[in-house]
Design an enzyme around this catalytic site. Structure first.
Site, PDB file in Angstrom:
ATOM      1  N   LYS A   1      -5.190 -12.809 -11.781  1.00 37.24           N
ATOM      2  CA  LYS A   1      -4.022 -12.702 -10.891  1.00 37.24           C
ATOM      3  C   LYS A   1      -3.736 -14.041 -10.220  1.00 37.24           C
ATOM      4  O   LYS A   1      -2.577 -14.428 -10.042  1.00 37.24           O
ATOM      5  CB  LYS A   1      -4.242 -11.607  -9.842  1.00 37.24           C
ATOM      6  CG  LYS A   1      -3.129 -11.514  -8.798  1.00 37.24           C
ATOM      7  CD  LYS A   1      -1.819 -11.168  -9.431  1.00 37.24           C
ATOM      8  CE  LYS A   1      -0.572 -11.142  -8.602  1.00 37.24           C
ATOM      9  NZ  LYS A   1      -0.487 -11.502  -7.254  1.00 37.24           N
TER      10      LYS A   1
ATOM     11  N   ARG B   1       5.632 -28.060  -2.934  1.00 33.20           N
ATOM     12  CA  ARG B   1       5.652 -27.192  -1.747  1.00 33.20           C
ATOM     13  C   ARG B   1       5.166 -27.980  -0.534  1.00 33.20           C
ATOM     14  O   ARG B   1       5.722 -27.859   0.560  1.00 33.20           O
ATOM     15  CB  ARG B   1       4.793 -25.948  -1.980  1.00 33.20           C
ATOM     16  CG  ARG B   1       5.434 -25.010  -2.996  1.00 33.20           C
ATOM     17  CD  ARG B   1       4.836 -23.610  -2.931  1.00 33.20           C
ATOM     18  NE  ARG B   1       5.456 -22.759  -3.927  1.00 33.20           N
ATOM     19  CZ  ARG B   1       5.388 -21.435  -3.923  1.00 33.20           C
ATOM     20  NH1 ARG B   1       4.707 -20.806  -2.987  1.00 33.20           N
ATOM     21  NH2 ARG B   1       5.988 -20.729  -4.862  1.00 33.20           N
TER      22      ARG B   1
ATOM     23  N   HIS C   1     -20.636 -48.448 -17.316  1.00 31.01           N
ATOM     24  CA  HIS C   1     -20.629 -47.013 -17.640  1.00 31.01           C
ATOM     25  C   HIS C   1     -20.732 -46.748 -19.140  1.00 31.01           C
ATOM     26  O   HIS C   1     -20.806 -45.601 -19.543  1.00 31.01           O
ATOM     27  CB  HIS C   1     -19.367 -46.364 -17.071  1.00 31.01           C
ATOM     28  CG  HIS C   1     -19.323 -46.382 -15.576  1.00 31.01           C
ATOM     29  ND1 HIS C   1     -20.248 -45.712 -14.809  1.00 31.01           N
ATOM     30  CD2 HIS C   1     -18.497 -47.017 -14.709  1.00 31.01           C
ATOM     31  CE1 HIS C   1     -19.979 -45.925 -13.534  1.00 31.01           C
ATOM     32  NE2 HIS C   1     -18.925 -46.714 -13.440  1.00 31.01           N
TER      33      HIS C   1
ATOM     34  N   SER D   1       0.586  -7.144  -9.311  1.00 26.05           N
ATOM     35  CA  SER D   1       1.770  -7.995  -9.210  1.00 26.05           C
ATOM     36  C   SER D   1       3.052  -7.191  -9.333  1.00 26.05           C
ATOM     37  O   SER D   1       3.109  -6.189 -10.046  1.00 26.05           O
ATOM     38  CB  SER D   1       1.764  -9.077 -10.294  1.00 26.05           C
ATOM     39  OG  SER D   1       2.941  -9.854 -10.161  1.00 26.05           O
TER      40      SER D   1
ATOM     41  N   GLY E   1       0.818  -1.214   0.000  1.00 30.40           N
ATOM     42  CA  GLY E   1       0.000   0.000   0.000  1.00 30.40           C
ATOM     43  C   GLY E   1       0.848   1.258   0.000  1.00 30.40           C
ATOM     44  O   GLY E   1       0.624   2.181  -0.791  1.00 30.40           O
TER      45      GLY E   1
ATOM     46  N   ASN F   1      -4.699  -9.977  -3.070  1.00 31.40           N
ATOM     47  CA  ASN F   1      -4.795 -11.298  -3.714  1.00 31.40           C
ATOM     48  C   ASN F   1      -6.063 -11.973  -3.198  1.00 31.40           C
ATOM     49  O   ASN F   1      -6.017 -12.889  -2.387  1.00 31.40           O
ATOM     50  CB  ASN F   1      -3.581 -12.157  -3.343  1.00 31.40           C
ATOM     51  CG  ASN F   1      -2.426 -11.941  -4.294  1.00 31.40           C
ATOM     52  OD1 ASN F   1      -2.612 -11.601  -5.463  1.00 31.40           O
ATOM     53  ND2 ASN F   1      -1.224 -12.130  -3.798  1.00 31.40           N
TER      54      ASN F   1
ATOM     55  N   ALA G   1      -6.342 -10.088   2.386  1.00 25.76           N
ATOM     56  CA  ALA G   1      -7.559 -10.627   1.759  1.00 25.76           C
ATOM     57  C   ALA G   1      -8.462 -11.259   2.816  1.00 25.76           C
ATOM     58  O   ALA G   1      -8.006 -11.643   3.890  1.00 25.76           O
ATOM     59  CB  ALA G   1      -7.169 -11.661   0.710  1.00 25.76           C
TER      60      ALA G   1
ATOM     61  N   ARG H   1      -5.612   2.017   9.604  1.00 26.33           N
ATOM     62  CA  ARG H   1      -6.217   1.917  10.942  1.00 26.33           C
ATOM     63  C   ARG H   1      -5.168   2.183  12.025  1.00 26.33           C
ATOM     64  O   ARG H   1      -5.418   2.925  12.958  1.00 26.33           O
ATOM     65  CB  ARG H   1      -6.837   0.535  11.117  1.00 26.33           C
ATOM     66  CG  ARG H   1      -8.156   0.607  11.843  1.00 26.33           C
ATOM     67  CD  ARG H   1      -8.914  -0.661  11.700  1.00 26.33           C
ATOM     68  NE  ARG H   1      -8.044  -1.780  12.061  1.00 26.33           N
ATOM     69  CZ  ARG H   1      -8.451  -2.875  12.698  1.00 26.33           C
ATOM     70  NH1 ARG H   1      -9.697  -2.989  13.052  1.00 26.33           N
ATOM     71  NH2 ARG H   1      -7.613  -3.847  12.970  1.00 26.33           N
TER      72      ARG H   1
ATOM     73  N   HIS I   1      -1.966 -16.106 -12.692  1.00 27.69           N
ATOM     74  CA  HIS I   1      -0.602 -15.565 -12.764  1.00 27.69           C
ATOM     75  C   HIS I   1       0.244 -16.203 -11.656  1.00 27.69           C
ATOM     76  O   HIS I   1       1.369 -16.653 -11.878  1.00 27.69           O
ATOM     77  CB  HIS I   1      -0.630 -14.033 -12.616  1.00 27.69           C
ATOM     78  CG  HIS I   1       0.700 -13.418 -12.260  1.00 27.69           C
ATOM     79  ND1 HIS I   1       1.245 -13.491 -10.982  1.00 27.69           N
ATOM     80  CD2 HIS I   1       1.607 -12.743 -12.999  1.00 27.69           C
ATOM     81  CE1 HIS I   1       2.418 -12.892 -10.968  1.00 27.69           C
ATOM     82  NE2 HIS I   1       2.669 -12.430 -12.179  1.00 27.69           N
ATOM     83  N   ASN I   2      -0.307 -16.265 -10.463  1.00 31.67           N
ATOM     84  CA  ASN I   2       0.447 -16.835  -9.341  1.00 31.67           C
ATOM     85  C   ASN I   2       0.669 -18.335  -9.509  1.00 31.67           C
ATOM     86  O   ASN I   2       1.733 -18.851  -9.150  1.00 31.67           O
ATOM     87  CB  ASN I   2      -0.271 -16.563  -8.013  1.00 31.67           C
ATOM     88  CG  ASN I   2      -0.066 -15.132  -7.552  1.00 31.67           C
ATOM     89  OD1 ASN I   2       0.240 -14.259  -8.353  1.00 31.67           O
ATOM     90  ND2 ASN I   2      -0.242 -14.894  -6.275  1.00 31.67           N
TER      91      ASN I   2
ATOM     92  N   LYS J   1       0.933 -18.703   0.376  1.00 36.79           N
ATOM     93  CA  LYS J   1      -0.219 -17.988   0.914  1.00 36.79           C
ATOM     94  C   LYS J   1      -1.547 -18.461   0.343  1.00 36.79           C
ATOM     95  O   LYS J   1      -2.587 -18.005   0.784  1.00 36.79           O
ATOM     96  CB  LYS J   1      -0.047 -16.491   0.652  1.00 36.79           C
ATOM     97  CG  LYS J   1       1.204 -15.922   1.286  1.00 36.79           C
ATOM     98  CD  LYS J   1       1.061 -14.478   1.674  1.00 36.79           C
ATOM     99  CE  LYS J   1       2.378 -13.890   2.117  1.00 36.79           C
ATOM    100  NZ  LYS J   1       3.352 -13.751   1.012  1.00 36.79           N
TER     101      LYS J   1
ATOM    102  N   GLU K   1       3.427 -18.582 -11.738  1.00 33.62           N
ATOM    103  CA  GLU K   1       4.613 -18.193 -10.944  1.00 33.62           C
ATOM    104  C   GLU K   1       5.139 -19.394 -10.148  1.00 33.62           C
ATOM    105  O   GLU K   1       6.346 -19.659 -10.130  1.00 33.62           O
ATOM    106  CB  GLU K   1       4.182 -17.049 -10.009  1.00 33.62           C
ATOM    107  CG  GLU K   1       5.174 -16.607  -8.960  1.00 33.62           C
ATOM    108  CD  GLU K   1       4.543 -15.584  -8.000  1.00 33.62           C
ATOM    109  OE1 GLU K   1       4.023 -14.551  -8.467  1.00 33.62           O
ATOM    110  OE2 GLU K   1       4.561 -15.817  -6.776  1.00 33.62           O
TER     111      GLU K   1
HETATM  112  C1  6PG Z   1       3.075 -10.997  -7.114  1.00 33.15           C
HETATM  113  C2  6PG Z   1       3.142 -12.223  -6.228  1.00 33.15           C
HETATM  114  C3  6PG Z   1       2.546 -12.015  -4.902  1.00 33.15           C
HETATM  115  C4  6PG Z   1       2.471 -13.283  -4.052  1.00 33.15           C
HETATM  116  C5  6PG Z   1       3.777 -13.808  -3.625  1.00 33.15           C
HETATM  117  C6  6PG Z   1       3.691 -14.905  -2.579  1.00 33.15           C
HETATM  118  O1  6PG Z   1       2.537 -11.160  -8.195  1.00 33.15           O
HETATM  119  O2  6PG Z   1       3.570  -9.937  -6.757  1.00 33.15           O
HETATM  120  O3  6PG Z   1       2.451 -13.256  -6.858  1.00 33.15           O
HETATM  121  O4  6PG Z   1       1.253 -11.532  -5.092  1.00 33.15           O
HETATM  122  O5  6PG Z   1       1.759 -12.983  -2.914  1.00 33.15           O
HETATM  123  O6  6PG Z   1       4.510 -14.253  -4.700  1.00 33.15           O
HETATM  124  O7  6PG Z   1       2.997 -16.034  -2.973  1.00 33.15           O
HETATM  125  P1  6PG Z   1       3.166 -17.379  -2.130  1.00 33.15           P
HETATM  126  O8  6PG Z   1       3.376 -16.973  -0.698  1.00 33.15           O
HETATM  127  O9  6PG Z   1       1.896 -18.139  -2.286  1.00 33.15           O
HETATM  128  O10 6PG Z   1       4.356 -18.067  -2.689  1.00 33.15           O
END
Ligand code: 6PG
Length: 499
Positions: free
Chosen positions: A190, A297, A469, A136, A20, A110, A84, A39, A193-194, A270, A197
């Site tokens: 998004k 993971r 089936h 992102s 932020g 997210n 979130a 806050r 995207h993750n 996360k 990632e």
């Molecule tokens: C981004 C990332 C971000 C994400 C972290 C952690 O696009 O900037 O995707 O939003 O929160 O990469 O993700 P994990 O904790 O699930 O690995």
């Protein structure tokens, strides 16, 4: 405009944690006066201090939701960047009571896309407009140019379009932002995207493992290889930072060792990668590379169990990963080149899975997602930014209905060119007990997708045998059932009855 209107801020941002604060300063730096609120009020002061230090940026701090909302030009646009889930609902409740019909809320977290859809409905009852915007790029991206994925109210998007176009990362073909679509589409995009990632990071870690164990490469050699790869077709943020990671020394060992070797091998997360895999399953879209990265993971988290398993299996006589290769001469140069090619081909399959998930969801929800445009806005700012995304954009420009990136005329050629090297790497890893779930999942995805005939005929026969089936035939229409067991016992040729 009277004097009081002139003093009002163009936009507001509530939630001044790392993302932020940085996004607020970015917006201010692009010339848009911004009001900020948090806050915990010390965060407001912290942001104001930074705004002053980083060039007297036009940021005004507010300590109550009312003062914050009333400090904004109308129609008001408020970005919220809080955790979130329920903190978003609480922030909406706190702010919306002072907002008027036509004002907008833009959630930049997210968030699970269905929460956004619920909030769109709830806020619309009060005449408010709502956007769920994927952001992102981490801290650095937020401050200097993120990739932005806003979805929801088109009017709310139009109200802040000028701001978003300037704040987003800028690449050769424009700012890394576009209106994604209705409802929770921005959050969904998004999320995928993750998931991609996760896949990229897993594939890179496997490349590292193979080069280290099979090739015996040192961290400094790995740093050079990744830096070199970052000058070619693999050029990307994740490859670049990987090269940098290998160069960092560990302070606790007096700078003798590299820090990467001291990091506990347990991956945190996360949740967005898990959502991606859950959604893929819901939509019957195969996403094995992304799923493999998620599974890895989970397995990484079982550190103590893995240590026990390593001990038990060693006692039972298993060889260490890579031990089978001891004494075999390895052509390092060829290995490095093979791994580069395997990584690239594996990535194509992983992106194909993510893109197909997006398309399936788009059809289900009527979002009309433009996959080429999504690839374009991921070219800069975000974690998966890569030169390769321009190729993906072009593939979808050539054919908007492309069923799979694998069959695009350029990608198909590239995959075939890399096929032998890819198989060599996967084969070598399997033979020597090095786990490469991502690369092998990609290769299996490729090998399954490209085959005109699969052994699924046998699965259908089994299903028909034990559950009636039914099955279809390759040579005539209709649906058939056969009394398999009876006929087999009688030694007769099965004649399928039309169902
Ligand atoms: C981004 C990332 C971000 C994400 C972290 C952690 O696009 O900037 O995707 O939003 O929160 O990469 O993700 P994990 O904790 O699930 O690995």
């Amino acid at each position: 405009m009277d004097a009081s209107t002139l003093a009002l801020s163009r936009i507001g941002l509530a939630g001044l944690a790392v993302m932020g604060q940085n996004l607020a300063l970015n917006i201010a730096e692009k010339g848009f006066p911004i009001s900020v609120y948090n806050r915990t009020t010390s965060k407001v002061d912290e942001t104001l201090d930074r705004a002053k230090q980083e060039g007297n940026l036009p940021v005004s701090g507010h300590y109550s939701p009312r003062d914050f909302v009333l400090s904004l030009q109308r129609p008001r646009s408020v970005i919220i960047l809080v955790k979130a889930g329920s903190p978003v609902d609480q922030t909406i409740t706190a702010l919306s009571q002072f907002m008027d019909p036509g004002d907008s809320i833009i959630d930049g977290g997210n968030e699970w896309y269905e929460n956004t859809e619920r909030r769109i409905r709830e806020t619309s009852e009060r005449g408010l407009l709502y956007i769920g915007m994927g952001v992102s790029g981490g801290e650095e991206g937020a401050r200097h140019g993120p990739s932005l994925m806003p979805g929801g109210s088109f009017q709310a998007y139009k109200n802040v379009e000028d701001v978003l176009l300037k704040v987003a990362a800028q690449v050769d073909d424009g700012p890394c932002v576009a209106y994604i679509g209705e409802g929770g589409s921005g959050n969904f995009v998004k999320m995928v995207h993750n998931g991609i990632e996760y896949g990229d990071m897993q594939l890179i870690s496997e490349a590292y493992d193979v080069l280290k164990i099979v090739g015996g490469l040192s961290n400094s050699e790995l740093a050079d290889i990744f830096a070199d790869w970052n000058r070619g077709e693999l050029e990307s943020f994740l490859v670049e930072i990987t090269g940098d990671i290998f160069r960092v020394k560990d302070v606790f060992s007096g700078g003798n060792d590299e820090l990467v070797d001291k990091i506990l091998d347990k991956t945190g997360m996360k949740g967005t990668g898990k959502w991606t895999v859950q959604e893929a399953a819901e939509l019957s879209v195969a996403a094995p590379t992304i799923a493999a990265s998620l599974d890895c993971r989970y397995l990484s988290g079982l550190k103590e169990e893995r240590e026990d398993a390593a001990r038990v299996l060693k006692e039972a006589g298993i060889r260490e990963a890579g031990e089978v290769l001891v004494g075999r001469s390895i052509d390092k140069k060829r290995l490095i080149d093979d791994v580069r090619q395997a990584l690239y081909a594996s990535k194509i399959c992983s992106y194909a899975q993510g893109m197909n998930l997006l398309r399936a969801k788009s059809i289900q929800k009527g979002w009309n997602l433009n996959l080429g445009e999504l690839a374009r806005i991921w070219k800069g700012g975000c974690i998966i930014r890569a030169i390769f995304l321009d190729r993906i954009k072009k593939a979808y420009e050539r054919d908007r209905e492309l069923p799979n990136l694998i069959v695009d005329r350029e990608f198909s050629r590239e995959m075939v060119q890399r096929e032998t090297a890819w198989r060599r790497v996967v084969g070598l890893a399997i033979e020597s007990g090095i786990s490469i779930p991502g690369m092998s999942a990609s290769l299996q995805y490729f090998d399954t997708y490209r085959r005109a005939r699969l052994p699924a005929n046998l699965v259908q026969a089994q299903r028909d045998l034990f559950g009636a089936h039914t099955y279809e035939r390759v040579d005539r229409p209709g649906s058939y059932h056969t009394e398999w067991t009876k006929l087999a016992k009688q030694g007769k040729t099965g004649v399928g009855a039309l169902n």
